[in-house]
Design a protein around this motif. Structure first.
Motif, PDB file in Angstrom:
ATOM      1  N   ASN A   1       0.851  -1.186   0.000  1.00 36.17           N
ATOM      2  CA  ASN A   1       0.000   0.000   0.000  1.00 36.17           C
ATOM      3  C   ASN A   1       0.889   1.239   0.000  1.00 36.17           C
ATOM      4  OD1 ASN A   1      -1.599   2.220   1.217  1.00 36.17           O
ATOM      5  ND2 ASN A   1      -3.184   0.626   1.261  1.00 36.17           N
ATOM      6  N   ASN A   2       0.513   2.238  -0.760  1.00 35.64           N
ATOM      7  CA  ASN A   2       1.333   3.458  -0.820  1.00 35.64           C
ATOM      8  C   ASN A   2       1.533   4.113   0.538  1.00 35.64           C
ATOM      9  OD1 ASN A   2       2.061   3.491  -3.484  1.00 35.64           O
ATOM     10  ND2 ASN A   2       0.243   4.628  -4.138  1.00 35.64           N
ATOM     11  N   ASN A   3       0.654   3.811   1.471  1.00 41.14           N
ATOM     12  CA  ASN A   3       0.793   4.426   2.799  1.00 41.14           C
ATOM     13  C   ASN A   3       1.572   3.557   3.779  1.00 41.14           C
ATOM     14  OD1 ASN A   3      -0.608   6.779   2.122  1.00 41.14           O
ATOM     15  ND2 ASN A   3      -2.547   5.638   2.282  1.00 41.14           N
ATOM     16  N   ASP A   4       2.041   2.417   3.327  1.00 39.56           N
ATOM     17  CA  ASP A   4       2.873   1.580   4.219  1.00 39.56           C
ATOM     18  C   ASP A   4       4.166   2.329   4.534  1.00 39.56           C
ATOM     19  OD1 ASP A   4       1.012  -0.385   4.022  1.00 39.56           O
ATOM     20  OD2 ASP A   4       2.223  -1.772   2.839  1.00 39.56           O
ATOM     21  N   ARG A   5       4.608   2.192   5.770  1.00 35.16           N
ATOM     22  CA  ARG A   5       5.825   2.897   6.172  1.00 35.16           C
ATOM     23  C   ARG A   5       6.755   1.953   6.951  1.00 35.16           C
ATOM     24  NH1 ARG A   5       3.630   6.274   3.423  1.00 35.16           N
ATOM     25  NH2 ARG A   5       3.398   8.503   3.841  1.00 35.16           N
ATOM     26  N   VAL A   6       8.034   2.296   6.927  1.00 33.85           N
ATOM     27  CA  VAL A   6       9.043   1.565   7.706  1.00 33.85           C
ATOM     28  C   VAL A   6       9.601   2.540   8.747  1.00 33.85           C
ATOM     29  CG1 VAL A   6      11.326   0.459   7.600  1.00 33.85           C
ATOM     30  CG2 VAL A   6       9.684   0.113   5.733  1.00 33.85           C
TER      31      VAL A   6
ATOM     32  N   GLY B   1       8.371  -1.848  -2.707  1.00 34.03           N
ATOM     33  CA  GLY B   1       7.697  -3.056  -3.183  1.00 34.03           C
ATOM     34  C   GLY B   1       6.685  -2.765  -4.275  1.00 34.03           C
ATOM     35  N   PRO B   2       6.064  -3.827  -4.805  1.00 34.01           N
ATOM     36  CA  PRO B   2       5.144  -3.669  -5.937  1.00 34.01           C
ATOM     37  C   PRO B   2       3.836  -2.990  -5.537  1.00 34.01           C
ATOM     38  CG  PRO B   2       5.118  -5.938  -5.165  1.00 34.01           C
ATOM     39  CD  PRO B   2       6.181  -5.228  -4.371  1.00 34.01           C
TER      40      PRO B   2
ATOM     41  N   THR C   1      15.835   6.195  -4.429  1.00 32.46           N
ATOM     42  CA  THR C   1      16.745   5.058  -4.358  1.00 32.46           C
ATOM     43  C   THR C   1      16.187   4.081  -3.335  1.00 32.46           C
ATOM     44  OG1 THR C   1      19.090   4.458  -4.280  1.00 32.46           O
ATOM     45  CG2 THR C   1      18.301   5.979  -2.569  1.00 32.46           C
ATOM     46  N   VAL C   2      16.763   2.895  -3.320  1.00 33.23           N
ATOM     47  CA  VAL C   2      16.170   1.843  -2.491  1.00 33.23           C
ATOM     48  C   VAL C   2      17.216   1.305  -1.517  1.00 33.23           C
ATOM     49  CG1 VAL C   2      16.618   0.144  -4.335  1.00 33.23           C
ATOM     50  CG2 VAL C   2      14.933  -0.378  -2.600  1.00 33.23           C
ATOM     51  N   GLY C   3      16.792   1.030  -0.302  1.00 38.59           N
ATOM     52  CA  GLY C   3      17.767   0.542   0.671  1.00 38.59           C
ATOM     53  C   GLY C   3      17.154  -0.299   1.766  1.00 38.59           C
ATOM     54  N   LEU C   4      18.041  -0.991   2.456  1.00 39.85           N
ATOM     55  CA  LEU C   4      17.650  -1.847   3.576  1.00 39.85           C
ATOM     56  C   LEU C   4      17.612  -0.991   4.841  1.00 39.85           C
ATOM     57  CD1 LEU C   4      17.224  -4.822   4.512  1.00 39.85           C
ATOM     58  CD2 LEU C   4      19.687  -4.936   4.904  1.00 39.85           C
ATOM     59  N   CYS C   5      16.497  -1.083   5.547  1.00 39.54           N
ATOM     60  CA  CYS C   5      16.300  -0.198   6.692  1.00 39.54           C
ATOM     61  C   CYS C   5      15.667  -0.999   7.826  1.00 39.54           C
ATOM     62  CB  CYS C   5      15.387   0.922   6.220  1.00 39.54           C
ATOM     63  SG  CYS C   5      15.063   2.155   7.411  1.00 39.54           S
TER      64      CYS C   5
ATOM     65  N   TYR D   1      12.719  -3.045   3.533  1.00 39.67           N
ATOM     66  CA  TYR D   1      13.202  -2.327   2.356  1.00 39.67           C
ATOM     67  C   TYR D   1      12.389  -1.057   2.161  1.00 39.67           C
ATOM     68  CZ  TYR D   1      15.980  -6.407   1.718  1.00 39.67           C
ATOM     69  OH  TYR D   1      16.896  -7.397   1.938  1.00 39.67           O
ATOM     70  N   ALA D   2      13.114   0.013   1.881  1.00 42.49           N
ATOM     71  CA  ALA D   2      12.442   1.312   1.823  1.00 42.49           C
ATOM     72  C   ALA D   2      12.929   2.105   0.620  1.00 42.49           C
ATOM     73  CB  ALA D   2      12.720   2.089   3.108  1.00 42.49           C
ATOM     74  N   TYR D   3      12.069   3.040   0.177  1.00 40.60           N
ATOM     75  CA  TYR D   3      12.450   4.003  -0.855  1.00 40.60           C
ATOM     76  C   TYR D   3      12.798   5.325  -0.176  1.00 40.60           C
ATOM     77  CZ  TYR D   3      10.150   0.906  -4.300  1.00 40.60           C
ATOM     78  OH  TYR D   3       9.786  -0.150  -5.092  1.00 40.60           O
TER      79      TYR D   3
END
Ligand SMILES: Nc1ncnc2c1ncn2[C@@H]1O[C@H](COP(=O)(O)OP(=O)(O)OP(=O)(O)O)[C@@H](O)[C@H]1O
Ligand SMILES: O=P(O)(O)OC[C@H]1O[C@](O)(CO)[C@@H](O)[C@@H]1O
Ligand SMILES: [Mg+2]
Length: 532
Positions: free
Chosen positions: A125-130, A163-164, A489-493, A497-499
């Motif tokens: 979901n576009n509102n998912d957050r890490v 993610g997709p 960019t994409v990274g491990l957090c 995984y986060a943008y």
């Protein structure tokens, strides 16, 4: 009072910078004295921090809300609809369910989790957050504390989950994707290229090219694009390097975007370090300026691990693994010689992560020197007198030095590489020479062996854990592009995984925090004192 004002106020309660702390003797076991307190503050502003762009008044009862708003807008992901508000989306062509039909028993197993079969496709979901920071430091003096306010109150910092997405902003048949790898080599480049190609094909993309030899491939007429497909990339991860080649320097941003336009490229995947990402962000901005519907996505590549906010970058683990082999050889040489000293120089321009982690993993290092911490070679608290002590007590010693360490001890070269990075003086050779000189002068026998594994640690293929990291990053890069993001960019957090918007992760190189638990662990392991 501004935020910065408050922070400096809290800092002033600590001992003043430059004062002398505790015993500088060689055998202090108390970590409190092993790290000069001043270093906590020198690096305070360069830590893995997410301080607000503008100062926030901490006396304002609403400061936290303001911080959250500032944070949210900084970490907002640039999207194609910012420039094309009417850009339409279509249902994703990336569908896990289609490819893995659920059998009846599966269906029953999952139906309790999802309200209906229709709801489950494995989309983000576009509102998912890490959550970016997971420790609540109760005091600014806690090891590694990164506090926003002097009371170290809990401030949540959420970044966007990678993610997709269910809706995509590119029709696969209209996509022409390009991949480019820039900067120095790094284990795992081929794994990322491979995974980007495979994932693009799963979305239905047919036109995929590789740009040869970094950004240079956009301007050099001699160089032609490399057509890419699953068949071409199938086995490329079995070797190190980059199928496409890498380079430093190259054309300006405007030229690169001219070439993108000419070739009709509308998805660009850029694999590289800080410099490459600065370039990628500039390409993204230029595309916006020209009203081009192009998605520019970065994948951070650096064995130095110097990208902000990420647990680690791909290739780093592999480089550490290789580096500790060099340390092991240095140890064996030093240990087998009478009064042997092994010196190993490892890569790491501004950050000592490779040296620190390789020292930790080998368990054979007595002295670890990193760019973040100044040191003296000579004098009563210097590296050389500690080496003498080690020879007298242990009989041998191993020094691990990062290439960017101790540059203040060397003559400045004023030479830059094609990308404008300063070419450093050779600290490894300097330490080797000074050590030999010193022991001759003091009349103590010393057998100095110097190992510089340089490119050996980054030319190897990725190990298993980096292979997995590359796979996930490559897939997520493609998901990000189809989702319509650009300049990210994409990274491990925190294991997720986060943008990230590119500027947030390259505003400065990520550094080893001398007040972090990891550096303290390294000091515990080496037993080294301060060298100041
Ligand atoms: N500020 C910048 N703006 C635009 N392009 C840049 C910038 N800095 C570097 N580049 C370009 O990015 C490419 C790679 O830069 P650089 O050689 O610094 O490597 P890097 O990406 O930092 O990777 P490494 O970790 O190996 O140093 C070069 O082609 C360079 O021209
Ligand atoms: O010799 P090259 O290719 O410029 O690369 C050297 C640099 O690349 C890195 O591996 C990555 O930035 C640095 O540690 C090192 O200084
Ligand atoms: Mg760089």
């Amino acid at each position: 009072m501004t935020l910065m004002g408050s922070i400096s106020h809290s800092i002033s309660t600590f001992p003043p910078m430059g004062s002398s702390y505790g015993p500088h003797n060689l055998h202090s076991t108390c970590l409190q004295f092993s790290v000069p307190h001043k270093s906590r503050f020198i690096f305070n502003s360069t830590k893995n921090q997410t301080l607000p762009t503008t100062s926030i008044d901490l006396t304002d009862p609403d400061w936290k809300t303001k911080f959250y708003n500032d944070f949210e807008s900084r970490f907002r992901l640039p999207h194609i609809t910012d420039v094309f508000p009417n850009a339409s989306s279509i249902p994703s062509t990336f569908c896990l369910k289609m490819r893995t039909p659920l059998h009846d028993h599966h269906h029953h197993a999952t139906s309790s989790h999802y309200s209906s079969d229709q709801d489950w496709n494995g989309y983000i979901n576009n509102n998912d957050r890490v959550l970016l920071k997971t420790i609540h430091y109760s005091s600014p003096t806690s090891a590694g504390a990164e506090c926003i306010d002097p009371n170290c109150t809990w401030v949540e910092q959420w970044v966007h989950r990678a993610g997709p997405r269910e809706k995509i902003f590119f029709k696969p048949e209209e996509v022409k994707a390009a991949i480019v790898t820039c900067g120095g080599l790094c284990p795992g480049l081929n794994d990322v290229i491979r995974q980007i190609v495979i994932t693009l094909e799963i979305y239905g993309v047919k036109k995929i090219v590789g740009i040869p030899f970094g950004y240079r491939g956009f301007s050099d007429k001699e160089l032609t694009d490399v057509p890419l497909s699953r068949r071409v990339v199938q086995n490329i991860h079995l070797s190190g390097g980059s199928l496409l080649g890498v380079s430093r320097g190259g054309p300006g941003v405007s030229d690169i975007v001219d070439r993108l336009e000419e070739r009709g490229i509308n998805m660009l995947f850029v694999l590289g370090g800080n410099g490459t990402h600065a370039g990628a962000n500039a390409i993204h901005n230029e595309c916006r300026k020209r009203q081009l519907k192009v998605s520019v996505i970065g994948v951070p590549k650096t064995i130095d691990n110097d990208i902000l906010l990420m647990d680690k970058t791909f290739g780093f683990d592999t480089a550490v693994e290789e580096a500790q082999r060099a340390i092991n050889s240095a140890y064996i040489e030093a240990h087998s010689a009478y009064h042997g000293i092994g010196v190993v120089k490892l890569m790491g321009r501004s950050s000592g992560f490779i040296a620190m982690q390789a020292s930790l993993s080998s368990g054979q290092v007595d002295i670890c020197l990193i760019p973040e911490l100044p040191f003296n070679l000579h004098g009563p608290h210097g590296v050389l007198s500690h080496l003498k002590y080690l020879l007298e007590t242990k009989g041998s010693a191993v020094v691990c030095v990062a290439e960017g360490a101790g540059q203040d001890l060397l003559q400045k070269t004023n030479v830059t590489d094609a990308s404008g990075n300063i070419v450093f003086g050779d600290i490894g050779v300097y330490i080797q020479q000074e050590t030999k000189k010193y022991f001759k002068e003091v009349g103590v026998h010393a057998d100095v062996k110097y190992i510089d594994p340089t490119y050996m640690i980054r030319a190897v293929r990725a190990n298993a854990s980096d292979g997995i990291l590359c796979t996930v990053l490559g897939q997520n890069a493609v998901h990000g592009a189809f989702a319509g993001y650009s300049g990210i960019t994409v990274g491990l957090c925190n294991t997720h995984y986060a943008y990230f918007p590119i500027p947030e992760v390259i505003s400065h190189p990520r550094l080893v925090d001398p007040n972090s638990r990891m550096w303290h662990r390294c000091l515990t392991s080496t037993g080294q004192p301060d060298f100041i």
